[in-house]
Design a protein around this motif. Structure first.
Motif, PDB file in Angstrom:
ATOM      1  N   LYS A 145       0.768  -1.151   0.014  1.00 26.91           N
ATOM      2  CA  LYS A 145      -0.204   0.014  -0.012  1.00 26.91           C
ATOM      3  C   LYS A 145       0.940   1.395  -0.041  1.00 26.91           C
ATOM      4  O   LYS A 145       0.664   2.273  -0.559  1.00 26.91           O
ATOM      5  CB  LYS A 145      -0.873  -0.041   1.238  1.00 26.91           C
ATOM      6  N   HIS A 146       1.850   1.468   0.912  1.00 31.51           N
ATOM      7  CA  HIS A 146       2.834   2.555   0.918  1.00 31.51           C
ATOM      8  C   HIS A 146       3.428   2.805  -0.421  1.00 31.51           C
ATOM      9  O   HIS A 146       3.787   3.796  -0.787  1.00 31.51           O
ATOM     10  CB  HIS A 146       3.716   2.462   2.376  1.00 31.51           C
ATOM     11  N   MET A 147       3.918   1.740  -0.878  1.00 27.39           N
ATOM     12  CA  MET A 147       4.661   1.733  -2.137  1.00 27.39           C
ATOM     13  C   MET A 147       3.805   2.192  -3.377  1.00 27.39           C
ATOM     14  O   MET A 147       4.094   2.906  -4.121  1.00 27.39           O
ATOM     15  CB  MET A 147       5.304   0.426  -2.597  1.00 27.39           C
ATOM     16  N   SER A 148       2.476   1.706  -3.596  1.00 24.47           N
ATOM     17  CA  SER A 148       1.659   2.084  -4.508  1.00 24.47           C
ATOM     18  C   SER A 148       1.092   3.237  -4.246  1.00 24.47           C
ATOM     19  O   SER A 148       0.474   3.986  -5.149  1.00 24.47           O
ATOM     20  CB  SER A 148       0.592   0.857  -4.653  1.00 24.47           C
ATOM     21  N   GLY A 149       1.134   4.100  -3.039  1.00 22.35           N
ATOM     22  CA  GLY A 149       0.325   5.275  -2.531  1.00 22.35           C
ATOM     23  C   GLY A 149      -1.199   4.948  -2.426  1.00 22.35           C
ATOM     24  O   GLY A 149      -2.005   5.915  -2.238  1.00 22.35           O
ATOM     25  N   LYS A 150      -1.590   3.752  -2.624  1.00 23.35           N
ATOM     26  CA  LYS A 150      -3.200   3.236  -2.313  1.00 23.35           C
ATOM     27  C   LYS A 150      -3.383   3.311  -0.855  1.00 23.35           C
ATOM     28  O   LYS A 150      -3.486   2.157  -0.249  1.00 23.35           O
ATOM     29  CB  LYS A 150      -3.515   2.291  -3.009  1.00 23.35           C
ATOM     30  N   VAL A 151      -3.309   4.345   0.011  1.00 29.58           N
ATOM     31  CA  VAL A 151      -3.347   4.644   1.272  1.00 29.58           C
ATOM     32  C   VAL A 151      -4.533   5.067   1.738  1.00 29.58           C
ATOM     33  O   VAL A 151      -5.118   5.971   0.916  1.00 29.58           O
ATOM     34  CB  VAL A 151      -2.017   4.983   2.072  1.00 29.58           C
ATOM     35  N   GLU A 152      -5.171   4.977   2.944  1.00 31.05           N
ATOM     36  CA  GLU A 152      -6.274   5.324   3.429  1.00 31.05           C
ATOM     37  C   GLU A 152      -6.147   6.813   3.791  1.00 31.05           C
ATOM     38  O   GLU A 152      -5.205   7.091   4.562  1.00 31.05           O
ATOM     39  CB  GLU A 152      -7.024   4.321   4.299  1.00 31.05           C
ATOM     40  N   LYS A 153      -7.195   7.892   3.641  1.00 33.13           N
ATOM     41  CA  LYS A 153      -6.818   9.021   4.241  1.00 33.13           C
ATOM     42  C   LYS A 153      -7.463   9.229   5.558  1.00 33.13           C
ATOM     43  O   LYS A 153      -8.593   8.492   5.720  1.00 33.13           O
ATOM     44  CB  LYS A 153      -7.506  10.143   3.313  1.00 33.13           C
ATOM     45  N   LEU A 154      -6.645   9.378   6.580  1.00 35.37           N
ATOM     46  CA  LEU A 154      -7.429   9.310   7.893  1.00 35.37           C
ATOM     47  C   LEU A 154      -7.724  10.537   8.356  1.00 35.37           C
ATOM     48  O   LEU A 154      -8.328  10.826   9.728  1.00 35.37           O
ATOM     49  CB  LEU A 154      -6.465   8.438   8.795  1.00 35.37           C
ATOM     50  N   ARG A 155      -6.948  11.980   8.037  1.00 36.11           N
ATOM     51  CA  ARG A 155      -7.215  13.087   8.944  1.00 36.11           C
ATOM     52  C   ARG A 155      -6.986  14.197   7.868  1.00 36.11           C
ATOM     53  O   ARG A 155      -6.484  14.241   6.598  1.00 36.11           O
ATOM     54  CB  ARG A 155      -6.291  13.194  10.031  1.00 36.11           C
ATOM     55  N   GLU A 156      -7.537  15.216   8.586  1.00 34.72           N
ATOM     56  CA  GLU A 156      -7.191  16.477   7.460  1.00 34.72           C
ATOM     57  C   GLU A 156      -6.148  17.651   8.212  1.00 34.72           C
ATOM     58  O   GLU A 156      -6.556  17.774   9.369  1.00 34.72           O
ATOM     59  CB  GLU A 156      -8.686  17.369   7.304  1.00 34.72           C
ATOM     60  N   ILE A 157      -5.301  17.968   7.495  1.00 32.78           N
ATOM     61  CA  ILE A 157      -4.555  19.089   8.110  1.00 32.78           C
ATOM     62  C   ILE A 157      -4.503  20.295   6.844  1.00 32.78           C
ATOM     63  O   ILE A 157      -4.225  19.993   5.765  1.00 32.78           O
ATOM     64  CB  ILE A 157      -2.950  18.449   8.079  1.00 32.78           C
ATOM     65  N   SER A 158      -4.804  21.323   7.266  1.00 34.99           N
ATOM     66  CA  SER A 158      -4.892  22.751   6.403  1.00 34.99           C
ATOM     67  C   SER A 158      -3.706  22.686   5.905  1.00 34.99           C
ATOM     68  O   SER A 158      -2.522  22.552   6.683  1.00 34.99           O
ATOM     69  CB  SER A 158      -5.610  23.717   7.127  1.00 34.99           C
ATOM     70  N   ASP A 159      -3.523  23.666   4.755  1.00 35.22           N
ATOM     71  CA  ASP A 159      -2.406  24.053   3.961  1.00 35.22           C
ATOM     72  C   ASP A 159      -1.510  24.953   5.269  1.00 35.22           C
ATOM     73  O   ASP A 159      -0.479  24.908   5.148  1.00 35.22           O
ATOM     74  CB  ASP A 159      -2.643  24.780   2.788  1.00 35.22           C
ATOM     75  N   ASP A 160      -2.257  25.938   5.955  1.00 33.19           N
ATOM     76  CA  ASP A 160      -1.622  26.880   6.591  1.00 33.19           C
ATOM     77  C   ASP A 160      -1.050  26.184   7.923  1.00 33.19           C
ATOM     78  O   ASP A 160       0.031  26.434   8.339  1.00 33.19           O
ATOM     79  CB  ASP A 160      -2.694  27.704   7.342  1.00 33.19           C
ATOM     80  N   ASP A 161      -1.741  25.029   8.465  1.00 31.92           N
ATOM     81  CA  ASP A 161      -1.077  24.289   9.482  1.00 31.92           C
ATOM     82  C   ASP A 161       0.162  23.665   9.233  1.00 31.92           C
ATOM     83  O   ASP A 161       1.186  23.487   9.740  1.00 31.92           O
ATOM     84  CB  ASP A 161      -2.105  23.397   9.954  1.00 31.92           C
ATOM     85  N   LEU A 162      -0.107  22.978   7.733  1.00 31.03           N
ATOM     86  CA  LEU A 162       1.220  22.445   7.395  1.00 31.03           C
ATOM     87  C   LEU A 162       2.362  23.238   6.935  1.00 31.03           C
ATOM     88  O   LEU A 162       3.532  22.976   7.519  1.00 31.03           O
ATOM     89  CB  LEU A 162       1.006  21.783   5.842  1.00 31.03           C
ATOM     90  N   THR A 163       2.229  24.377   6.665  1.00 28.51           N
ATOM     91  CA  THR A 163       3.240  25.424   6.446  1.00 28.51           C
ATOM     92  C   THR A 163       3.877  25.937   7.846  1.00 28.51           C
ATOM     93  O   THR A 163       5.003  26.157   7.820  1.00 28.51           O
ATOM     94  CB  THR A 163       2.654  26.642   5.678  1.00 28.51           C
ATOM     95  N   LEU A 164       2.996  26.194   8.949  1.00 31.21           N
ATOM     96  CA  LEU A 164       3.342  26.455  10.077  1.00 31.21           C
ATOM     97  C   LEU A 164       4.284  25.467  10.684  1.00 31.21           C
ATOM     98  O   LEU A 164       5.681  25.631  11.215  1.00 31.21           O
ATOM     99  CB  LEU A 164       2.249  26.421  11.028  1.00 31.21           C
TER     100      LEU A 164
END
Lengths: 249, 164
Positions: free
Chosen positions: A20-39
């Motif tokens: 799964k990790h190699m193919s990128g077919k992984v489950e999305k579990l949470r949401e992180i906003s762009d601003d939070d990520l930049t921070l």
């Protein structure tokens, strides 16, 4: 028939997670906003423009080159972004990803990346917006448990230590904390305090982490339990020994 | 100070919990152990907690780690410079060992390993000699914080009256 990459041998849950990790077919579990990520990445102020290291490619007037015509530049390269990094540390106590599988994920599924794989940490260098795309992907999906993996640009110590009582991987710079039932990050990846607490979501339970991990462990799924993996690992080692052996006469 | 402290008749123990201990848990455990008579000396062992960021772009900024706190053991304030990972101690006999094991079973919220072995040097080493010179207190043998300075008094004597 179209070729379907198989990525990784094995019949156990760990082998399946590695695929799964190699193919990128992984489950999305949470949401992180762009601003939070930049921070939390700490490379620029949230909401600010991407600083550039050269003018956009369209304005630069590139030389005639068949390869340049053939390969579409990534969004970051097109805009002339700086090269920036994101670095993850994954605990040995059933963290979902490991440095190798983060690197496989980045190299197979994203373009214009330079993954660096080390024993306890994994760094990806790329143009800033491309790097953010990878960081967001890996942080929002099952590749990351906020308690067992963390963003650590400097001072990565902790991946091989026992977990503290609250289950959040030891960090001597105290970037992440458990508040209530969620993990918050109150410093950026190098340990500078940030303006707000960024919610990274709920940590995985011990059972869930054991189910989603890509780490073979004797107390979970042992490497020796996966006969197909053993067979292929032996084959790779046999063959590279055989082909590496080059008698002079 | 008697020479008996470096005697091989004493037992050395290590408490090794399956998780790193919070300062509160460590404080409770250390207090109970300090109350037992027959514990000669002990030290806590674990990953060090820096006061300031040691390297990277944030070098020099204060860390304020919640583990870096002052705990009170046997009425004395002790600054925890590490996140407690294991506790190693010297006790006088097997009875005390069993008492220590009971304290751990009562207080530790996680599973732990409890073993007997050699964890504190019983004879003076070159490091001890270099730090304290000849004729040093035998009680202090091996009680050295590798990164601490002697002038900061890294060794705390909880029951000085019993050492007489």
């Amino acid at each position: 028939m179209a070729y379907e990459p198989q990525y990784y041998p094995g019949a156990t849950s760990v082998a399946e997670n590695r695929r799964k990790h190699m193919s990128g077919k992984v489950e999305k579990l949470r949401e992180i906003s762009d601003d939070d990520l930049t921070l939390v990445l700490g490379h620029r102020a949230p909401g600010s423009d991407y600083p550039s290291t050269h003018p956009p490619l369209a304005e630069m007037g590139e030389p005639e080159c068949s390869i340049r015509e053939l390969v579409e530049p990534t969004a970051g390269a097109k805009a002339g972004d700086r090269v920036r990094y994101v670095q993850f540390v994954d605990s040995m106590y059933n963290a979902p990803a490991t440095p190798y599988f983060r690197s496989y994920n980045a190299a197979i599924n994203f373009r214009g990346v330079d993954p660096g794989t080390l024993s306890g940490r994994q760094v990806v260098e790329a143009r800033e917006r491309d790097m953010e795309e990878i960081a967001k992907f890996q942080m929002e999906t099952e590749m990351t448990c906020p308690a067992l993996a963390s963003l650590r640009g400097a001072t990565v110590h902790g991946h091989s230590l026992r977990l503290p009582e609250d289950g959040v991987m030891f960090d001597m710079l105290d970037r992440c904390r458990k508040e209530g039932d969620v993990i918050i990050m109150h410093k950026d990846q190098v340990g500078r305090p940030i303006d707000k607490k960024v919610n990274l979501g709920k940590p995985m339970s011990a059972d869930e982490a054991a189910k989603r991990t890509t780490i073979y462990r004797v107390d979970n799924v042992a490497f020796r339990d996966d006969s197909e993996v053993i067979e292929w690992v032996h084959r790779v080692f046999d063959q590279r020994t055989a082909y590496g052996f080059k008698p002079e006469n | 100070m008697s020479e008996a402290f470096s005697d091989t008749n004493t037992l050395q123990l290590e408490i090794f919990p399956s998780r790193l201990l919070k300062p509160e848990t460590a404080q409770n455990l250390l207090n109970e152990i300090a109350d037992l008579s027959g514990v000669i000396r002990l030290f806590v062992h674990g990953p060090r907690l820096p006061q300031t960021v040691p390297y990277g772009p944030a070098t020099g900024m204060p860390v304020n780690h919640p583990g870096n706190t002052v705990i009170e053991v046997g009425g004395q304030a002790i600054e925890l410079a590490v996140y407690v990972g294991s506790i190693r101690m010297e006790v006088i006999d097997a009875d005390v060992k069993e008492q220590v094991r009971e304290v751990c079973e009562d207080l530790l919220p996680v599973s732990f390993e409890f073993r007997e072995g050699n964890f504190i040097p019983r004879r003076q080493t070159v490091t001890d000699y270099a730090k304290r010179g000849p004729g040093a207190d035998p009680m202090m043998i091996g009680m050295t914080d590798p990164k601490g300075k002697l002038k900061n008094h890294p060794v705390c004597i909880l029951k000085p009256e019993k050492d007489e």
